[in-house]
Design an enzyme around this catalytic site. Structure first.
Site, PDB file in Angstrom:
ATOM      1  N   GLY D  14       0.830  -1.210   0.000  1.00 56.47           N
ATOM      2  CA  GLY D  14       0.000   0.000   0.000  1.00 56.47           C
ATOM      3  C   GLY D  14       0.859   1.252   0.000  1.00 56.47           C
ATOM      4  N   TYR D  15       0.201   2.390   0.000  1.00 54.65           N
ATOM      5  CA  TYR D  15       0.944   3.641  -0.059  1.00 54.65           C
ATOM      6  C   TYR D  15       1.662   3.952   1.253  1.00 54.65           C
ATOM      7  CZ  TYR D  15      -1.375   4.740  -4.506  1.00 54.65           C
ATOM      8  OH  TYR D  15      -1.814   4.739  -5.803  1.00 54.65           O
ATOM      9  N   ALA D  16       1.035   3.650   2.389  1.00 57.48           N
ATOM     10  CA  ALA D  16       1.678   3.935   3.677  1.00 57.48           C
ATOM     11  C   ALA D  16       2.911   3.059   3.859  1.00 57.48           C
ATOM     12  CB  ALA D  16       0.677   3.732   4.813  1.00 57.48           C
ATOM     13  N   CYS D 150      -3.886  10.803   9.749  1.00 63.38           N
ATOM     14  CA  CYS D 150      -3.372  11.945   8.985  1.00 63.38           C
ATOM     15  C   CYS D 150      -4.231  13.201   9.172  1.00 63.38           C
ATOM     16  CB  CYS D 150      -3.206  11.586   7.512  1.00 63.38           C
ATOM     17  SG  CYS D 150      -4.671  10.991   6.664  1.00 63.38           S
ATOM     18  N   ASN D 314       0.040  13.860   3.640  1.00 64.34           N
ATOM     19  CA  ASN D 314      -0.658  12.831   4.405  1.00 64.34           C
ATOM     20  C   ASN D 314       0.131  11.534   4.536  1.00 64.34           C
ATOM     21  OD1 ASN D 314      -1.503  12.976   1.498  1.00 64.34           O
ATOM     22  ND2 ASN D 314      -2.255  10.921   1.973  1.00 64.34           N
TER      23      ASN D 314
END
Lengths: 347, 347, 347, 347
Positions: D14-16, D150, D314
């Site tokens: 994922g992005y995180a 965030c 974020n």
């Protein structure tokens, strides 16, 4: 037999004037005879508004060459129209001003808002505030129309039913407007420079937005109104959220009924509140080029707070389309004439 | 007395079908009676195409519930229309297919391009390639219209005058299409995921683009045609540049004359080549929602190379508007009917 | 023991100068002592480059107050550096020019390209063309570095292996550069006005791009090179496609081997050609802030055409990062020093 | 002597997780040993995070193959980490959870917020809320870090000084968060489909945002907090405005002093309030890839209202960078280690 009116547009090289020109060229009862621009005089209007290529052979003229027309539309910078209003009044029977010059009724409020005395305070009473949803009857036959401000329109139309039905509590209303770059006009500036704007979210007016005055004028009541304006990467469009308080016990359905009651017959207001899907609330994306104001809301039943949302195209329902709707009413024409575009999806 | 035709749209939940629906709802001679969607059957069409809120109360039906209509518009995925064409032919006298199924005349070319045999090769000869600029006469009274591909249209219209006037040299033509995200359709995918697409420039077809076949069919000549397609952050729009070679001695003015000669009377082609200003060449930004194909060019006089540029809205002149223009011709109506939108500036 | 060099940046309020400043502030061996800007003299540099808030207390000075430094970086408009080069040579031992003034070896080519005589043609031979991949050995110990142009770099790096290995056929090479708005600099203009640029794809140089001259200088061979530049809504980034012809029989694998052979040890070149997924080819989206040049390709085996693709950040590998890489080589430092940023995903 | 810690990332596709991986690869004291992804196991991590091409040869593994590491970073969907926390605790001494699972102290609040019982309520007390500005001392030596949300972070950091100094009045606080598309994660969906999102401003949570609970936990006081979240066309970034009331008589300068007093030594908080220019307030455009939270404000002195503004990336200060800052503190390292990136301008 169709009825034609001639239109002259003063200050037609900006975005507001260009948008009015686009709409007027497509209006069956209007004939644009002249468009002025000091800077671009002599050039074809399609050089500045390239969407009109093949649509008109008009060229810009200087304002000094302005001739009589049935309708004169003023698309000048703020504080320019009022100073020359006598000159323009001599040219046409019906005057529409797209600037802020004649929106406020009270010269004191004008001074407090714009920082100088109004040049022709005695004329303020002659103008109708150009908002059909609030002033339709006054607009019939009107000859002086002061087109409402774009952010103000989004705020006014969002809150008006609560005012009209007397349910807005006297508590702080916080309204936040997310605004596209076209609202700042057609002149290049540091803040409009693409590399500085394309990926930006920038508060440009945190407190003291000038449209507060006209919104308060049109929304009488004992509630403090706080406007914050933020620039976004959109070109067209305003999305406004407004947090307002209503009495305990009001349900989502009650608010829905209130908005239906007030706006149920309005040709350009759509109440947008859908239970599922991705288009549940108003979104300016869908409104480019249209005269719609989409309005939605969500209740926070625990606190009596309603979050109102309204979306418009700042250049259409926020300016030129709104003005044309007023003109249609003033002339007794079908209110939607020339404003039929449905908008695009996707866009 | 106005003449009305009923229209049924098969596959109306995608972008092409939705765009045809938008245009047809605004067309004075068309009445949309049914719109099918297997996935969304039972829902209001405005749930999927929210720009049509307040414009229609139509609900999607399943294709199995399709009734007769004067015109049946097929907006199905490629290779779906041909397999069921007999079924659709039973429903309407005029069939318009927005897919690639009936564009190619030669079944062999179809197989080489799409990797399988055409299901009804015997019918290919019945269809007119839906491009008014090249096939206007064939379109009059036509009952089978195979709407041209969007990238193909931008290539064909850019090059066609050179072919028609016999000045295109038999050398490699390199055409690059910059394409908006709507061209990939309404279904979410990894490549259309906003965080992956918003700031991206991505070659998605470097060689072997399928539209090469239809472009070559429509542009007869002994020149190799090389198409490269690149996805851009635009939603709508294609900008195509095509590098072509013409005989020594041709000047900029000669090329201008050639394009004027071929396209001078075309209602939807504008030759855009302005000496100054920022809108000197075609730009898809100005064409969202319009049926225009803007065409420009620049000569490299030292080499005899002409750099052609064409811009369209892929969903309008690239698909649904092009199809409607064909229908207008087929029925003997004004060619621009329902396609009057001028486009926005700014946009 | 670390080795420190002082750096003065002349013309530091533009994007190229600002980007060099950002990189230099993060470089362990460099100490920025002065940054000039006539327009912003007296202001903190972070007022103009707000990303540097909290990173430096430097203020802009006027160029007249320039003191000696080990390295002088010239980030002036084209044709400004050469006219004052003697003045700048007196200030520092190493001069890096980010403009086009000293890139071309041949004064005749300079005149043909820039339309006027070079002010100091006798000095052209002293400068190394600032491209490490082609001129690494010359850069060692160099004291005059003419940083390569951004579009030129994307073209040169895409084609160079074919030249070096002698497989490029003498046929027309068509290269198309899609360019972000930062490449046009930090000054607002009509063409950079956000409403006119945000949704636009605009050919801004169809033929006769000035970088053709430096690309031809660096890519010797008997092939006509045609450059077309198109502005896109990106802020940073160039994606270049180049259509080149190589001998029959070359396979995809052969080209891959060629690029690996030439670029296998390059720290900032990545060959990007992936069989599946959405990131199969170079994409400038991934390169913002990085010094990479990503290169990919696709063979059209039927015609011997190879479609090359290269992506860079125009302000980093296209300008300031490229310059810093050259400086690292010139000083015998690790080539990647100060250029370690990996880039963001998503971005 | 440098101290190295091994890190395993669970849920790294994922992005995180990808952002934490990017930062950890550049951190001098961290060595990433494993990255899990059920979906992408076996693939190089650079296939999913293409910015890491050439930066790592790691391949995704399945979580079942997880081995011991000094630090285990959990980047799983909400409610996934808590259910398997015993399993992960067995793998590493220090656990960082990027999800919402361990942020709330009170199981009742958790249930009210997330609609189900917390699976391991007895463990909630072991976790430190991962916000260095509020909990720096608790973070020293911490082994359980629940990274802050965030949007919550942007709200908390904007309001915290008013709470800490006891000047926030007990009146409604309205906070509006404008959020980029990466906040919704890496999975494609209808709402993230580029044609539906690129030009859109869409309220996605008008009332009842889940981050309200953690913001209220961290900002003790008798004031109702109302959060509204709006999706924007940005990819990264949150801009939050919060309208709060403070006692009569507070001047702009007083608020400035308060924020300086509380945040003056914070390495990642910058107070941004500039009298002129276009970068007067926080703007997420400048923060992509950085760990900064920029905070600004404007006083409405007539009403005692202060409009606070905060901007973050974020994925960095909002997630992965914030987590890394916590880890630096927990290990006694320099707090800015691995978080030095200054951000880009323009961007």
């Amino acid at each position: 037999m169709s009825e034609h009116k001639t239109v002259a547009i003063v200050g037609g090289s900006g975005y507001a004037g260009g948008e009015f020109l686009r709409l007027a060229l497509g209006h069956p009862n209007l004939k644009v005879t002249q468009v002025t621009s000091e800077r671009s005089a002599g050039l074809p209007v399609s050089m500045v508004h390239p969407n009109l290529r093949g649509r008109t052979n008009l060229k810009f003229i200087k304002a000094g060459a302005l001739e009589d027309a049935d309708i004169v539309v003023l698309a000048l910078p703020h504080n320019s129209a009022a100073k020359r209003i006598v000159e323009f009044e001599a040219k046409g029977r019906v005057i529409v001003d797209l600037s802020a010059d004649f929106r406020l009724k009270d010269p004191e409020v004008y001074r407090a808002t714009y920082g100088e005395d109004h040049p022709t305070p005695e004329k303020l009473g002659e103008w109708v505030y150009g908002n059909p949803e609030l002033h339709r009857e006054e607009l019939r036959g009107a000859t002086r129309i002061a087109c409402a401000g774009c952010f103000a329109t989004s705020v006014i139309l969002a809150l008006y039913p609560l005012i009209k039905l007397g349910v807005l509590l006297p508590r702080d209303v916080v309204a936040t407007g997310l605004v596209g770059s076209s609202a700042a006009g057609a002149s290049a500036s540091d803040s409009s420079h693409h590399p500085e704007r394309a990926g930006s979210l920038r508060v440009y007016k945190a407190v003291g937005h000038r449209h507060t005055a006209e919104a308060q004028q049109e929304l009488p009541g004992n509630f403090p109104l706080h406007l914050t304006a933020i620039s976004t990467p959109l070109v067209r469009g305003i999305l406004t959220t407004a947090h307002a308080w209503i009495p305990d016990g009001y349900s989502d359905r009650d608010v829905w009924s209130a908005y239906r009651e007030v706006y149920g017959n309005e040709p350009f207001i759509r109440i947008v509140k859908v239970a599922k899907g991705i288009h549940r609330y108003p979104d300016p994306m869908l409104l480019d080029g249209t005269n719609y104001c989409d309005i939605g809301f969500e209740m926070d039943v625990d606190t009596g707070r309603v979050v109102l949302m309204s979306a418009i195209d700042n250049l259409v329902k926020g300016t030129a389309g709104h003005a044309l709707q007023c003109l249609n009413i003033a002339h007794g024409w079908e209110e939607t004439l020339g404003l039929e575009f449905a908008g695009l999806h996707p866009a």
